[in-house]
Motif scaffolding. Structure first.
Motif, mmCIF file in Angstrom:
data_model
loop_
_atom_site.group_PDB
_atom_site.id
_atom_site.type_symbol
_atom_site.label_atom_id
_atom_site.label_comp_id
_atom_site.label_asym_id
_atom_site.label_seq_id
_atom_site.Cartn_x
_atom_site.Cartn_y
_atom_site.Cartn_z
ATOM 1 N N TYR A 55 -24.825 -28.618 -35.468
ATOM 2 C CA TYR A 55 -25.778 -28.905 -34.401
ATOM 3 C C TYR A 55 -26.359 -27.625 -33.779
ATOM 4 O O TYR A 55 -27.521 -27.597 -33.380
ATOM 5 N N ALA A 56 -25.558 -26.576 -33.707
ATOM 6 C CA ALA A 56 -26.067 -25.309 -33.198
ATOM 7 C C ALA A 56 -27.105 -24.722 -34.151
ATOM 8 O O ALA A 56 -28.091 -24.117 -33.714
ATOM 9 N N ALA A 57 -26.907 -24.907 -35.450
ATOM 10 C CA ALA A 57 -27.904 -24.448 -36.428
ATOM 11 C C ALA A 57 -29.208 -25.211 -36.272
ATOM 12 O O ALA A 57 -30.295 -24.630 -36.398
ATOM 13 N N PRO A 64 -33.221 -17.413 -31.321
ATOM 14 C CA PRO A 64 -32.415 -18.317 -32.149
ATOM 15 C C PRO A 64 -30.946 -17.908 -32.243
ATOM 16 O O PRO A 64 -30.058 -18.766 -32.193
ATOM 17 N N ILE A 65 -30.680 -16.610 -32.353
ATOM 18 C CA ILE A 65 -29.287 -16.165 -32.448
ATOM 19 C C ILE A 65 -28.553 -16.436 -31.135
ATOM 20 O O ILE A 65 -27.428 -16.938 -31.127
ATOM 21 N N TYR A 74 -27.999 -20.149 -30.763
ATOM 22 C CA TYR A 74 -26.987 -20.637 -31.698
ATOM 23 C C TYR A 74 -25.586 -20.461 -31.117
ATOM 24 O O TYR A 74 -24.815 -21.419 -31.020
ATOM 25 N N SER A 84 -19.939 -28.501 -34.488
ATOM 26 C CA SER A 84 -20.714 -27.638 -33.590
ATOM 27 C C SER A 84 -21.540 -26.625 -34.382
ATOM 28 O O SER A 84 -22.627 -26.251 -33.950
ATOM 29 N N TYR A 85 -21.052 -26.161 -35.543
ATOM 30 C CA TYR A 85 -21.856 -25.283 -36.393
ATOM 31 C C TYR A 85 -23.150 -25.966 -36.806
ATOM 32 O O TYR A 85 -24.229 -25.393 -36.764
ATOM 33 N N ALA A 93 -31.038 -23.685 -33.396
ATOM 34 C CA ALA A 93 -31.621 -22.390 -33.755
ATOM 35 C C ALA A 93 -32.888 -22.569 -34.589
ATOM 36 O O ALA A 93 -33.874 -21.852 -34.389
ATOM 37 N N THR A 102 -25.146 -22.441 -27.567
ATOM 38 C CA THR A 102 -24.985 -23.894 -27.668
ATOM 39 C C THR A 102 -23.719 -24.265 -28.425
ATOM 40 O O THR A 102 -23.071 -25.265 -28.102
ATOM 41 N N LYS A 103 -23.344 -23.467 -29.416
ATOM 42 C CA LYS A 103 -22.123 -23.761 -30.165
ATOM 43 C C LYS A 103 -20.902 -23.690 -29.254
ATOM 44 O O LYS A 103 -20.084 -24.609 -29.223
#
Length: 103
Positions: A69-71, A43-44, A47, A66-67, A74, A50-51
């Motif tokens: 959608y990346a979350a 996940p990290i 994150y 982007s924060y 994850a 993808t961000k």
């Protein structure tokens, strides 16, 4: 009251052989450690990857979007790893149960 010796106490307890279960315990521990490492790194890694590369780089999204959608990516990765762990643990348990039943 007479003190009981170590030999008397050991004779009263049934002998247990733990050697047969050592292999399965090691296998279970390896599986648990593998999925623990996967739960931390995947996940990290997804994150930040993808961000930076997918949402900001390819799609040109703002830093704030982007924060978000990346979350989401994850969190989905965490659920996928958990589902894989449950599947592997379920199959491992049913395999051990079948082997124990055939004895």
């Amino acid at each position: 009251m007479e003190g009981l010796g170590k030999e008397t106490l050991n004779a009263a307890l049934p002998a247990q052989d733990f050697r047969a279960s050592d292999g399965s315990l090691v296998s279970i521990l390896k599986t648990l450690l593998f999925f623990t490492a996967l739960m931390i790194t995947l996940p990290i890694g997804l994150y930040f990857t993808t961000k930076a590369y997918v949402f900001e780089g390819t799609f040109g999204m703002s830093n704030r979007d982007s924060y978000f959608y990346a979350a989401i990516v994850a969190v989905v990765a965490v659920h996928v790893v958990l589902a894989m762990f449950v599947y592997v643990a379920w199959n491992e348990g049913s395999r051990q149960w079948r082997e124990g039943k055939q004895d």
